[in-house]
Write a protein that holds these residues in place. Structure first.
Motif, short mmCIF file in Angstrom:
data_model
loop_
_atom_site.label_atom_id
_atom_site.label_comp_id
_atom_site.label_asym_id
_atom_site.label_seq_id
_atom_site.Cartn_x
_atom_site.Cartn_y
_atom_site.Cartn_z
N SER A 244 0.82 -1.21 0.00
CA SER A 244 0.00 0.00 0.00
C SER A 244 0.86 1.26 0.00
O SER A 244 1.92 1.29 0.62
N ILE A 245 0.36 2.28 -0.68
CA ILE A 245 1.00 3.58 -0.61
C ILE A 245 0.57 4.22 0.70
O ILE A 245 -0.61 4.20 1.05
N LEU A 246 1.51 4.78 1.43
CA LEU A 246 1.22 5.42 2.71
C LEU A 246 1.15 6.94 2.52
O LEU A 246 1.70 7.49 1.56
N VAL A 247 0.51 7.59 3.47
CA VAL A 247 0.40 9.05 3.45
C VAL A 247 1.78 9.68 3.34
O VAL A 247 1.97 10.64 2.58
N ARG A 248 2.76 9.15 4.03
CA ARG A 248 4.12 9.71 4.03
C ARG A 248 4.72 9.77 2.63
O ARG A 248 5.57 10.59 2.34
N HIS A 249 4.27 8.89 1.73
CA HIS A 249 4.80 8.86 0.37
C HIS A 249 4.22 9.96 -0.51
O HIS A 249 4.79 10.27 -1.55
N ALA A 250 3.09 10.53 -0.10
CA ALA A 250 2.41 11.51 -0.94
C ALA A 250 2.35 12.91 -0.34
O ALA A 250 2.15 13.89 -1.06
N MET A 251 2.51 13.02 0.96
CA MET A 251 2.31 14.31 1.66
C MET A 251 3.41 15.32 1.32
O MET A 251 4.49 14.97 0.88
N THR A 252 3.07 16.58 1.53
CA THR A 252 4.06 17.64 1.47
C THR A 252 4.66 17.74 2.86
O THR A 252 3.94 17.94 3.84
N GLU A 253 5.97 17.57 2.96
CA GLU A 253 6.63 17.55 4.26
C GLU A 253 6.95 18.95 4.77
O GLU A 253 7.09 19.88 4.00
N ALA A 254 7.08 19.04 6.09
CA ALA A 254 7.52 20.26 6.78
C ALA A 254 6.79 21.51 6.31
O ALA A 254 7.41 22.44 5.81
N LEU B 185 3.24 18.28 13.95
CA LEU B 185 2.86 18.43 12.56
C LEU B 185 4.06 18.06 11.68
O LEU B 185 5.13 18.64 11.82
N VAL B 186 3.86 17.09 10.80
CA VAL B 186 4.96 16.65 9.93
C VAL B 186 4.67 16.85 8.45
O VAL B 186 5.55 16.71 7.62
N GLY B 187 3.39 17.18 8.12
CA GLY B 187 3.08 17.37 6.72
C GLY B 187 1.63 17.76 6.48
O GLY B 187 0.85 17.88 7.43
N ILE B 188 1.32 17.98 5.22
CA ILE B 188 -0.04 18.24 4.77
C ILE B 188 -0.29 17.33 3.57
O ILE B 188 0.59 17.18 2.71
N LEU B 189 -1.47 16.75 3.53
CA LEU B 189 -1.87 15.92 2.41
C LEU B 189 -3.06 16.59 1.74
O LEU B 189 -4.09 16.81 2.37
N SER B 190 -2.91 16.93 0.47
CA SER B 190 -4.00 17.56 -0.28
C SER B 190 -4.58 16.57 -1.27
O SER B 190 -3.97 15.54 -1.59
N VAL B 191 -5.76 16.91 -1.80
CA VAL B 191 -6.35 16.08 -2.84
C VAL B 191 -5.40 15.99 -4.03
O VAL B 191 -5.26 14.95 -4.65
N GLY B 192 -4.70 17.10 -4.32
CA GLY B 192 -3.73 17.08 -5.40
C GLY B 192 -2.60 16.10 -5.14
O GLY B 192 -2.16 15.39 -6.06
N ASP B 193 -2.13 16.03 -3.90
CA ASP B 193 -1.09 15.07 -3.54
C ASP B 193 -1.58 13.64 -3.77
O ASP B 193 -0.85 12.78 -4.27
N VAL B 194 -2.83 13.40 -3.39
CA VAL B 194 -3.42 12.07 -3.56
C VAL B 194 -3.51 11.74 -5.05
O VAL B 194 -3.18 10.64 -5.48
N ALA B 195 -3.91 12.73 -5.85
CA ALA B 195 -4.04 12.51 -7.29
C ALA B 195 -2.70 12.12 -7.92
O ALA B 195 -2.65 11.24 -8.77
N TRP B 196 -1.63 12.78 -7.50
CA TRP B 196 -0.31 12.46 -8.05
C TRP B 196 0.16 11.08 -7.64
O TRP B 196 0.81 10.37 -8.41
N ALA B 197 -0.16 10.67 -6.42
CA ALA B 197 0.35 9.40 -5.90
C ALA B 197 -0.55 8.21 -6.22
O ALA B 197 -0.09 7.08 -6.25
N ASP B 198 -1.82 8.47 -6.44
CA ASP B 198 -2.80 7.40 -6.64
C ASP B 198 -2.88 7.05 -8.12
O ASP B 198 -3.08 7.91 -8.96
N ALA B 199 -2.77 5.78 -8.43
CA ALA B 199 -2.82 5.34 -9.82
C ALA B 199 -4.22 5.41 -10.41
O ALA B 199 -4.39 5.36 -11.61
N SER B 200 -5.24 5.54 -9.57
CA SER B 200 -6.61 5.52 -10.04
C SER B 200 -7.18 6.93 -10.16
O SER B 200 -7.69 7.48 -9.20
N ALA B 201 -7.10 7.50 -11.35
CA ALA B 201 -7.65 8.83 -11.58
C ALA B 201 -9.15 8.84 -11.35
O ALA B 201 -9.71 9.82 -10.86
N ARG B 202 -9.81 7.74 -11.67
CA ARG B 202 -11.26 7.67 -11.48
C ARG B 202 -11.60 7.75 -9.99
O ARG B 202 -12.52 8.46 -9.59
#
Length: 162
Positions: free
Chosen positions: A2-12, A111-128
């Protein structure tokens, strides 16, 4: 795996204190090309988050001066957080459920990061799946009444049957 939040989030992410102004937040957003700034202090830790929308709705639309309006007065205090070790798919589902576009990422109360919908879109293989999540986040009674959306499918003019 599985892809984890840490792989997609914007750090610091950059933060501002509660006494800083809405104008300070807008300037920092502009400088870093982001739409949200966490509000935190040394004493209280994470207090909330201020978004570009918060500034427009809670400051500008009310005729307040952004240079003198403190973030403590306009920040969203009910912050939804996620661990960097959560599965990205679970974070995406949480965004859809809570109807939010950003999650603050917290580990051991820091606080170690922020995860946006855009971050999810870039990291997630499923555009749908990302598209469906964005649709759920953005949906409201007022928007569904105003615009039911386009007719689905290939238009006749494209198929050449018109």
């Amino acid at each position: 795996m599985s892809i984890l939040v840490r792989h997609a989030m914007t750090e610091a992410p950059k933060t501002l204190g509660p006494g800083m102004s809405a104008a300070d937040a807008a300037a920092l957003m502009s400088e870093h090309d982001v739409g949200a700034i966490p509000v935190a202090s040394e004493q209280e830790g994470l207090i909330g988050v201020v978004t570009d929308r918060d500034i427009v709705i809670r400051v500008i639309a009310k005729g307040l001066d952004p240079r003198t309006t403190p973030l403590a007065d306009v920040a969203t205090e009910k912050v939804v957080t996620v661990s960097p070790d959560e599965r990205l798919s679970d974070a995406r589902d949480l965004m859809a459920e809570q109807k939010i576009r950003r999650l603050l990422v917290v580990k051991n109360d820091a606080l170690v990061g922020i995860l946006s919908v855009g971050d999810v879109a870039w990291a997630d293989a499923s555009a749908r799946t990302v598209g469906e999540t964005l649709k759920q986040i953005s949906a409201s009674e007022s928007t569904s009444q105003v615009n039911e959306g386009p007719v689905q499918g290939t238009p006749d003019r494209v198929r050449g049957t018109q």
